[in-house]
Design an enzyme around this catalytic site. Structure first.
Site, PDB file in Angstrom:
ATOM      1  N   PRO A 152       0.791  -1.228   0.000  1.00  0.00           N
ATOM      2  CG  PRO A 152      -0.230  -1.193   2.080  1.00  0.00           C
ATOM      3  CD  PRO A 152       0.451  -2.109   1.125  1.00  0.00           C
ATOM      4  CG  ASN A 153      -0.280   4.268   1.257  1.00  0.00           C
ATOM      5  OD1 ASN A 153      -1.254   4.803   0.709  1.00  0.00           O
ATOM      6  ND2 ASN A 153      -0.370   3.688   2.427  1.00  0.00           N
TER       7      ASN A 153
ATOM      8  NE  ARG B 149       3.850   6.482   1.724  1.00  0.00           N
ATOM      9  CZ  ARG B 149       4.181   5.272   2.160  1.00  0.00           C
ATOM     10  NH1 ARG B 149       4.754   4.389   1.347  1.00  0.00           N
ATOM     11  NH2 ARG B 149       3.910   4.913   3.370  1.00  0.00           N
TER      12      ARG B 149
ATOM     13  CE1 TYR C 294       8.520   5.146   3.304  1.00  0.00           C
ATOM     14  CE2 TYR C 294       6.953   6.954   3.518  1.00  0.00           C
ATOM     15  CZ  TYR C 294       7.468   5.749   3.970  1.00  0.00           C
ATOM     16  OH  TYR C 294       6.933   5.144   5.081  1.00  0.00           O
TER      17      TYR C 294
ATOM     18  CG  ASN D  53       8.440  -1.782   0.225  1.00  0.00           C
ATOM     19  OD1 ASN D  53       7.927  -1.980   1.336  1.00  0.00           O
ATOM     20  ND2 ASN D  53       8.929  -0.616  -0.140  1.00  0.00           N
TER      21      ASN D  53
ATOM     22  CB  ALA E 227       1.413  -0.141   6.168  1.00  0.00           C
TER      23      ALA E 227
ATOM     24  CD  GLU F  34      11.416  -7.102   5.239  1.00  0.00           C
ATOM     25  OE1 GLU F  34      12.343  -7.741   5.794  1.00  0.00           O
ATOM     26  OE2 GLU F  34      10.466  -6.651   5.863  1.00  0.00           O
TER      27      GLU F  34
ATOM     28  CG  HIS G 246      11.374  -2.036   4.386  1.00  0.00           C
ATOM     29  ND1 HIS G 246      10.009  -2.084   4.243  1.00  0.00           N
ATOM     30  CD2 HIS G 246      11.746  -3.196   4.974  1.00  0.00           C
ATOM     31  CE1 HIS G 246       9.573  -3.216   4.752  1.00  0.00           C
ATOM     32  NE2 HIS G 246      10.609  -3.916   5.189  1.00  0.00           N
TER      33      HIS G 246
ATOM     34  NE  ARG H  16      10.038   5.903   8.899  1.00  0.00           N
ATOM     35  CZ  ARG H  16       9.022   5.759   8.040  1.00  0.00           C
ATOM     36  NH1 ARG H  16       9.116   4.895   7.039  1.00  0.00           N
ATOM     37  NH2 ARG H  16       7.943   6.495   8.171  1.00  0.00           N
TER      38      ARG H  16
HETATM   39  C1  DQA Z   1       8.197   1.111   3.804  1.00  0.00           C
HETATM   40  C2  DQA Z   1       8.310   1.268   5.332  1.00  0.00           C
HETATM   41  C3  DQA Z   1       6.990   0.941   6.012  1.00  0.00           C
HETATM   42  O1  DQA Z   1       7.112   1.088   7.418  1.00  0.00           O
HETATM   43  C4  DQA Z   1       5.905   1.880   5.527  1.00  0.00           C
HETATM   44  O2  DQA Z   1       4.658   1.530   6.108  1.00  0.00           O
HETATM   45  C5  DQA Z   1       5.821   1.950   4.040  1.00  0.00           C
HETATM   46  C6  DQA Z   1       7.042   1.912   3.252  1.00  0.00           C
HETATM   47  C7  DQA Z   1       9.462   1.554   3.076  1.00  0.00           C
HETATM   48  O3  DQA Z   1       9.593   1.238   1.896  1.00  0.00           O
HETATM   49  O4  DQA Z   1      10.310   2.266   3.658  1.00  0.00           O
HETATM   50  O5  DQA Z   1       4.735   2.131   3.491  1.00  0.00           O
HETATM   51  O6  DQA Z   1       8.001  -0.271   3.523  1.00  0.00           O
END
Ligand code: DQA
Length: 144
Positions: A9-10, A17, A22, A73, A76, A97, A99, A106
């Site tokens: 998501p997002n 965002r 990011y 990735n 959330a 994985e 990020h 964080r």
């Molecule tokens: C994320 C880190 C997560 O905590 C966050 O909820 C995201 C993006 C990252 O790519 O840094 O949506 O996965």
């Protein structure tokens, strides 16, 4: 070698965002980077982004017997999704994985990663370049 890049998501809102967290690069920039990585590492890359947990689970299940490596990735869902963890375990495909932000520095609630309990490597805090590192890792380790 076939690699599936999954984003939660997002991630489609990259560039808009929280750019301080990011970065300024957009989701389209990420897709362009994946295309370049496919050529650079001579791999076949497919990609999928969803804001829905079940859609990500479906995509992982569909990868069974078809895909050789997963870059994920979960966004959330990283911090909540036992369903994504179980799907990765079910298909048994090597996974990394990624990020974009450096999650270890964080909030407390970002310190747990359920999918990370399956993934053999986590790359965090390298911006969208982390996806390239993940693809390189899978190619180097698993290319037959
Ligand atoms: C994320 C880190 C997560 O905590 C966050 O909820 C995201 C993006 C990252 O790519 O840094 O949506 O996965």
């Amino acid at each position: 070698m076939k690699i599936l890049v999954l984003n939660g998501p997002n991630i489609n809102m990259l560039g808009i965002r929280e750019p301080a967290v990011y970065g300024k690069e957009s989701y389209a920039d990420l897709l362009a980077l994946l295309e370049k990585s496919a050529i650079k590492f001579d791999v076949e890359i497919s990609h999928f982004q969803s804001n829905h947990e079940g859609a990500l689970v479906d995509k992982i299940q569909e990868a069974y017997g078809v895909i050789d490596g997963i870059v994920i990735n979960p966004a959330a869902y990283t911090h909540t999704s036992i369903a994504i963890l179980d799907a990765l375990k079910a298909v048994g495909i090597p996974a990394v994985e990624v990020h974009i932000s450096n999650v270890v520095e964080r909030e407390h609630f970002r310190q747990i990663s359920y999918p990370g309990m399956y993934c053999e490597k986590t790359i965090a805090g390298k911006g969208i370049g982390g996806y390239l590192l993940a693809i390189e890792y899978l190619k180097t380790k698993y290319e037959k």
